[in-house]
Design a protein around this motif. Structure first.
Motif, PDB file in Angstrom:
ATOM      1  N   THR A 178       0.838  -1.204   0.000  1.00  0.00           N
ATOM      2  CA  THR A 178       0.000   0.000   0.000  1.00  0.00           C
ATOM      3  C   THR A 178       0.871   1.251   0.000  1.00  0.00           C
ATOM      4  OG1 THR A 178      -1.806  -1.085   1.198  1.00  0.00           O
ATOM      5  CG2 THR A 178      -1.751   1.324   1.259  1.00  0.00           C
ATOM      6  N   GLU A 179       0.506   2.214  -0.831  1.00  0.00           N
ATOM      7  CA  GLU A 179       1.115   3.542  -0.792  1.00  0.00           C
ATOM      8  C   GLU A 179       0.005   4.556  -0.553  1.00  0.00           C
ATOM      9  OE1 GLU A 179       3.989   5.030  -3.402  1.00  0.00           O
ATOM     10  OE2 GLU A 179       5.008   3.110  -3.715  1.00  0.00           O
ATOM     11  N   THR A 180       0.321   5.569   0.256  1.00  0.00           N
ATOM     12  CA  THR A 180      -0.672   6.576   0.624  1.00  0.00           C
ATOM     13  C   THR A 180      -0.242   7.959   0.174  1.00  0.00           C
ATOM     14  OG1 THR A 180      -1.364   5.292   2.556  1.00  0.00           O
ATOM     15  CG2 THR A 180      -1.939   7.640   2.530  1.00  0.00           C
ATOM     16  N   LEU A 181      -1.137   8.650  -0.485  1.00  0.00           N
ATOM     17  CA  LEU A 181      -0.921  10.045  -0.890  1.00  0.00           C
ATOM     18  C   LEU A 181      -1.805  10.932  -0.021  1.00  0.00           C
ATOM     19  CD1 LEU A 181      -0.421   8.160  -3.455  1.00  0.00           C
ATOM     20  CD2 LEU A 181      -0.821  10.210  -4.814  1.00  0.00           C
ATOM     21  N   VAL A 218      -5.446   9.333  -0.326  1.00  0.00           N
ATOM     22  CA  VAL A 218      -5.727   8.413  -1.419  1.00  0.00           C
ATOM     23  C   VAL A 218      -4.762   7.246  -1.252  1.00  0.00           C
ATOM     24  CG1 VAL A 218      -5.680   8.029  -3.910  1.00  0.00           C
ATOM     25  CG2 VAL A 218      -6.537  10.204  -2.986  1.00  0.00           C
ATOM     26  N   THR A 219      -5.301   6.045  -1.119  1.00  0.00           N
ATOM     27  CA  THR A 219      -4.452   4.873  -0.918  1.00  0.00           C
ATOM     28  C   THR A 219      -4.483   3.984  -2.153  1.00  0.00           C
ATOM     29  OG1 THR A 219      -6.217   3.541   0.071  1.00  0.00           O
ATOM     30  CG2 THR A 219      -4.874   4.874   1.562  1.00  0.00           C
ATOM     31  N   VAL A 220      -3.332   3.457  -2.491  1.00  0.00           N
ATOM     32  CA  VAL A 220      -3.182   2.537  -3.620  1.00  0.00           C
ATOM     33  C   VAL A 220      -2.704   1.207  -3.072  1.00  0.00           C
ATOM     34  CG1 VAL A 220      -2.119   2.142  -5.867  1.00  0.00           C
ATOM     35  CG2 VAL A 220      -2.533   4.491  -5.064  1.00  0.00           C
ATOM     36  N   THR A 221      -3.432   0.126  -3.350  1.00  0.00           N
ATOM     37  CA  THR A 221      -3.110  -1.180  -2.792  1.00  0.00           C
ATOM     38  C   THR A 221      -3.151  -2.241  -3.878  1.00  0.00           C
ATOM     39  OG1 THR A 221      -4.109  -0.538  -0.683  1.00  0.00           O
ATOM     40  CG2 THR A 221      -3.734  -2.884  -1.049  1.00  0.00           C
ATOM     41  N   ARG A 229       3.497   1.167  -7.232  1.00  0.00           N
ATOM     42  CA  ARG A 229       4.360   2.345  -7.358  1.00  0.00           C
ATOM     43  C   ARG A 229       4.018   3.145  -8.603  1.00  0.00           C
ATOM     44  NH1 ARG A 229       8.286  -1.271  -5.165  1.00  0.00           N
ATOM     45  NH2 ARG A 229       8.899  -1.948  -7.255  1.00  0.00           N
ATOM     46  N   GLU A 230       3.761   2.446  -9.711  1.00  0.00           N
ATOM     47  CA  GLU A 230       3.416   3.140 -10.956  1.00  0.00           C
ATOM     48  C   GLU A 230       2.102   3.905 -10.812  1.00  0.00           C
ATOM     49  OE1 GLU A 230       3.253   0.098 -13.878  1.00  0.00           O
ATOM     50  OE2 GLU A 230       5.436  -0.095 -14.073  1.00  0.00           O
ATOM     51  N   ALA A 231       1.120   3.274 -10.184  1.00  0.00           N
ATOM     52  CA  ALA A 231      -0.173   3.927 -10.013  1.00  0.00           C
ATOM     53  C   ALA A 231      -0.053   5.143  -9.094  1.00  0.00           C
ATOM     54  CB  ALA A 231      -1.183   2.935  -9.439  1.00  0.00           C
ATOM     55  N   ALA A 232       0.735   5.011  -8.026  1.00  0.00           N
ATOM     56  CA  ALA A 232       0.904   6.127  -7.097  1.00  0.00           C
ATOM     57  C   ALA A 232       1.612   7.293  -7.787  1.00  0.00           C
ATOM     58  CB  ALA A 232       1.686   5.671  -5.868  1.00  0.00           C
ATOM     59  N   ALA A 233       2.632   6.977  -8.574  1.00  0.00           N
ATOM     60  CA  ALA A 233       3.353   8.033  -9.290  1.00  0.00           C
ATOM     61  C   ALA A 233       2.433   8.719 -10.299  1.00  0.00           C
ATOM     62  CB  ALA A 233       4.566   7.436  -9.990  1.00  0.00           C
ATOM     63  N   TRP A 234       1.610   7.936 -10.986  1.00  0.00           N
ATOM     64  CA  TRP A 234       0.665   8.482 -11.965  1.00  0.00           C
ATOM     65  C   TRP A 234      -0.338   9.412 -11.280  1.00  0.00           C
ATOM     66  CZ3 TRP A 234      -4.617   8.156 -13.010  1.00  0.00           C
ATOM     67  CH2 TRP A 234      -5.013   8.451 -14.310  1.00  0.00           C
ATOM     68  N   LEU A 235      -0.811   9.003 -10.094  1.00  0.00           N
ATOM     69  CA  LEU A 235      -1.767   9.819  -9.354  1.00  0.00           C
ATOM     70  C   LEU A 235      -1.131  11.114  -8.845  1.00  0.00           C
ATOM     71  CD1 LEU A 235      -3.663   7.041  -7.390  1.00  0.00           C
ATOM     72  CD2 LEU A 235      -4.722   8.716  -8.911  1.00  0.00           C
ATOM     73  N   ARG A 236       0.125  11.053  -8.455  1.00  0.00           N
ATOM     74  CA  ARG A 236       0.794  12.260  -7.952  1.00  0.00           C
ATOM     75  C   ARG A 236       0.867  13.348  -9.019  1.00  0.00           C
ATOM     76  NH1 ARG A 236       4.156   8.385  -5.322  1.00  0.00           N
ATOM     77  NH2 ARG A 236       3.869   8.458  -3.045  1.00  0.00           N
ATOM     78  N   GLU A 237       0.881  12.927 -10.276  1.00  0.00           N
ATOM     79  CA  GLU A 237       0.936  13.906 -11.358  1.00  0.00           C
ATOM     80  C   GLU A 237      -0.443  14.539 -11.631  1.00  0.00           C
ATOM     81  OE1 GLU A 237       2.459  11.826 -14.704  1.00  0.00           O
ATOM     82  OE2 GLU A 237       4.512  11.655 -13.908  1.00  0.00           O
ATOM     83  N   GLU A 240      -3.339  17.034  -6.415  1.00  0.00           N
ATOM     84  CA  GLU A 240      -2.534  17.900  -5.564  1.00  0.00           C
ATOM     85  C   GLU A 240      -2.196  17.130  -4.280  1.00  0.00           C
ATOM     86  OE1 GLU A 240      -2.799  22.211  -3.234  1.00  0.00           O
ATOM     87  OE2 GLU A 240      -4.534  21.407  -4.328  1.00  0.00           O
ATOM     88  N   THR A 241      -0.910  17.083  -3.922  1.00  0.00           N
ATOM     89  CA  THR A 241      -0.483  16.342  -2.756  1.00  0.00           C
ATOM     90  C   THR A 241       0.305  17.229  -1.790  1.00  0.00           C
ATOM     91  OG1 THR A 241       1.551  15.569  -3.840  1.00  0.00           O
ATOM     92  CG2 THR A 241      -0.396  14.151  -4.014  1.00  0.00           C
ATOM     93  N   VAL A 242       0.382  16.788  -0.562  1.00  0.00           N
ATOM     94  CA  VAL A 242       1.186  17.447   0.449  1.00  0.00           C
ATOM     95  C   VAL A 242       2.051  16.406   1.141  1.00  0.00           C
ATOM     96  CG1 VAL A 242      -0.459  19.304   0.856  1.00  0.00           C
ATOM     97  CG2 VAL A 242      -0.652  17.198   2.170  1.00  0.00           C
ATOM     98  N   ASP A 243       3.170  16.831   1.702  1.00  0.00           N
ATOM     99  CA  ASP A 243       4.072  15.895   2.397  1.00  0.00           C
ATOM    100  C   ASP A 243       3.519  15.576   3.790  1.00  0.00           C
ATOM    101  OD1 ASP A 243       5.823  15.875   0.278  1.00  0.00           O
ATOM    102  OD2 ASP A 243       6.939  17.608   1.047  1.00  0.00           O
TER     103      ASP A 243
END
Length: 243
Positions: A178-181, A218-221, A229-237, A240-243
């Motif tokens: 899981t990756e979280t944005l 937004v979570t990607v699992t 990782r590819e989906a998370a990177a695509w979504l970051r583009e 709008e995200t914050v650290d």
């Protein structure tokens, strides 16, 4: 690995006690790559617990049961698990000896408590486990937990739960990542991107709204780390995200 969590206690259902155990366990299992597919809270009722254990044992790779393993009359969880497997409760000699030593040490360390109160300790109840189960013992917990055919029976007191779960944590191992944005955007602003990411990458994508003191998520699992990782990177583009 699909896991069900079964938390036991009238105090949970009445709202007198917050069910932090379910949240903590779900996070531990998620971090281990395991999928928690069910979380159910049931009362201190032997028949209800036994029915839930039986159904979940058949449906999932493992079941984690918490609460109701002490030696008071409302602690019926171990008897319920034994009932679910059509077995009797047994008192292993080594477990009873271990708990007897703990009781003697506690009495020696707390003489004022024993002088003030009349203590009733049913060591057989504290030590009992379903026949054939592997007992679980820790310094933090007086009652014995156990493992029986993928059913893990643990204490309800959070500190004791965490200590006993540590003794079996290696049994829970999955391949989900899981990756979280984090995003300041409202949910309505991320719907199109979330929908497209699901279809494009074949992963699960969930969106969760902002709070007064925290951004949205937004979570990607998925089971393929590279796809996640590819989906998370695509979504970051696209979000709008914050650290």
């Amino acid at each position: 690995m699909d896991v069900a969590l079964l938390t036991v206690g009238d105090e949970l259902l009445s709202g007198d006690t917050e069910n932090t155990n379910a949240t903590w366990l779900a996070r531990q299992l998620r971090d281990a790559g395991v999928t928690v597919t069910r979380i159910l809270t049931v009362p201190d009722d032997e028949a209800v617990i036994a029915d839930a254990v039986s159904r979940y044992h058949d449906a999932f790779d493992a079941v984690v049961v918490t609460g109701g393993i002490g030696g008071t009359p409302d602690d019926v969880t171990k008897a319920a698990v034994a009932r679910a497997f059509d077995r009797d409760l047994a008192v292993p000699d080594e477990v009873r000896a271990h708990l007897e030593a703990k009781a003697e040490a506690f009495a020696a360390d707390n003489p004022e408590t024993f002088d003030r109160y009349e203590m009733t300790l049913d060591l057989d109840a504290w030590a009992a486990v379903p026949e054939g189960a592997r007992p679980l013992l820790t310094d933090e917990s007086f009652a014995a937990g156990c493992v029986l055919d993928g059913v893990y029976v643990l204490p309800g007191i959070p500190a004791e739960l965490k200590a006993m779960f540590a003794t079996v944590a290696e049994a829970f191992d999955g391949d989900r990542t899981t990756e979280t944005l984090q995003t300041p955007a409202p949910e309505g602003a991320v719907v199109d991107a979330v929908t497209a990411a699901r279809e494009r990458f074949g992963v699960a994508v969930g969106s969760y709204p902002r709070k007064a003191d925290a951004p949205g998520r937004v979570t990607v699992t998925g089971e393929e780390p590279e796809r996640v990782r590819e989906a998370a990177a695509w979504l970051r583009e696209r979000i709008e995200t914050v650290d």
